[in-house]
Write an enzyme that holds these catalytic residues in place. Sequence first.
Site, short mmCIF file in Angstrom:
data_model
loop_
_atom_site.label_atom_id
_atom_site.label_comp_id
_atom_site.label_asym_id
_atom_site.label_seq_id
_atom_site.Cartn_x
_atom_site.Cartn_y
_atom_site.Cartn_z
N TYR A 15 0.98 -1.15 -0.14
CA TYR A 15 0.15 0.05 -0.10
C TYR A 15 0.89 1.08 -0.02
O TYR A 15 0.33 2.22 -0.28
CB TYR A 15 -0.86 -0.02 1.29
CG TYR A 15 -1.97 -1.14 1.16
CD1 TYR A 15 -2.89 -1.09 0.40
CD2 TYR A 15 -1.87 -2.14 2.22
CE1 TYR A 15 -3.89 -1.97 0.50
CE2 TYR A 15 -2.71 -3.28 2.38
CZ TYR A 15 -3.80 -3.12 1.45
OH TYR A 15 -4.57 -4.25 1.43
N HIS A 20 -4.15 6.31 -1.33
CA HIS A 20 -4.83 6.52 -0.28
C HIS A 20 -3.61 6.67 1.14
O HIS A 20 -3.89 7.11 2.43
CB HIS A 20 -5.39 4.82 0.43
CG HIS A 20 -6.97 5.28 0.74
ND1 HIS A 20 -7.57 6.37 0.76
CD2 HIS A 20 -7.76 4.30 1.60
CE1 HIS A 20 -8.86 6.15 1.67
NE2 HIS A 20 -8.72 4.86 1.81
N PHE A 66 -4.60 -0.06 9.68
CA PHE A 66 -5.67 -0.14 8.50
C PHE A 66 -6.59 1.30 8.80
O PHE A 66 -6.75 1.39 9.99
CB PHE A 66 -6.24 -1.33 8.21
CG PHE A 66 -5.34 -2.37 7.65
CD1 PHE A 66 -4.80 -2.29 6.24
CD2 PHE A 66 -4.61 -3.28 8.67
CE1 PHE A 66 -3.90 -3.18 5.80
CE2 PHE A 66 -3.87 -4.21 8.09
CZ PHE A 66 -3.38 -4.14 6.75
N ASN A 68 -9.47 2.08 8.20
CA ASN A 68 -11.08 2.14 8.78
C ASN A 68 -10.81 1.92 10.45
O ASN A 68 -12.12 2.06 10.96
CB ASN A 68 -11.84 1.21 8.03
CG ASN A 68 -11.43 -0.33 8.47
OD1 ASN A 68 -10.23 -0.65 8.64
ND2 ASN A 68 -12.30 -1.30 8.03
N ASN A 114 -13.13 6.64 5.32
CA ASN A 114 -13.19 5.61 6.36
C ASN A 114 -12.29 5.80 7.39
O ASN A 114 -12.70 5.68 8.84
CB ASN A 114 -12.81 4.32 5.87
CG ASN A 114 -14.30 3.74 5.16
OD1 ASN A 114 -15.48 3.95 5.26
ND2 ASN A 114 -14.00 2.78 4.18
#
Length: 210
Positions: A15, A20, A66, A68, A114
Amino acid sequence: MIKLFVGLGNPGPEYEATRHNAGFWWIDALARDWKLNLVPERSYHGLAARTNIGGQSVWLLEPQTFMNLSGKSVGALARFFKIAPEEILVVHDELDVVPGQAKLKFGGSHAGHNGLRDIHAQLGTGDYWRLRLGIGHPGVKSEVINWVLKKPLKEQREAIEDAIVRTLHAAPALVAGEMEKATLIIHTSKPPRPKPPRREPGDGGTPATA
């Protein structure tokens, strides 16, 4: 006065370069500027660093929960050190801002993000500062998840990096609580135009060399 700078993203090498994770990129850059090392802090579920500016402790945080569950990390650190929501700046990717631009905002809704949604829940309020780093929009709502979890094109990444470099100049003002000054720095998307060459009186319009 900002006492806690939070960058949002997802942990893991897969990631690292995705849109993001723009918030992580910003915190990484600030840590380099301030010569700080982000280290794992299990109590706060993230990578963190602390420094002292003008006699005031200032924290940098990258939640490793993460996206969320970002609020779990932010809430844990803020509660332990009694940092009020209005003393927190959350840096995150923003679909509704184009790459190369950034917006400073206080309060408001999570707008479907989120990470912000969970921070709202953990802090019990939306009254904290956000630095919205533009990543652009894919143009179709159904493509949003795929968009944010992919790497930006080279020119988009360069534009985002330019915005990061520019907005880092606002960090001292943010720490000092000079939010109007910080806003001016952050919202100035282009450097000022250079002044025209000086002309000597009566030289017929040829630029002066001295």
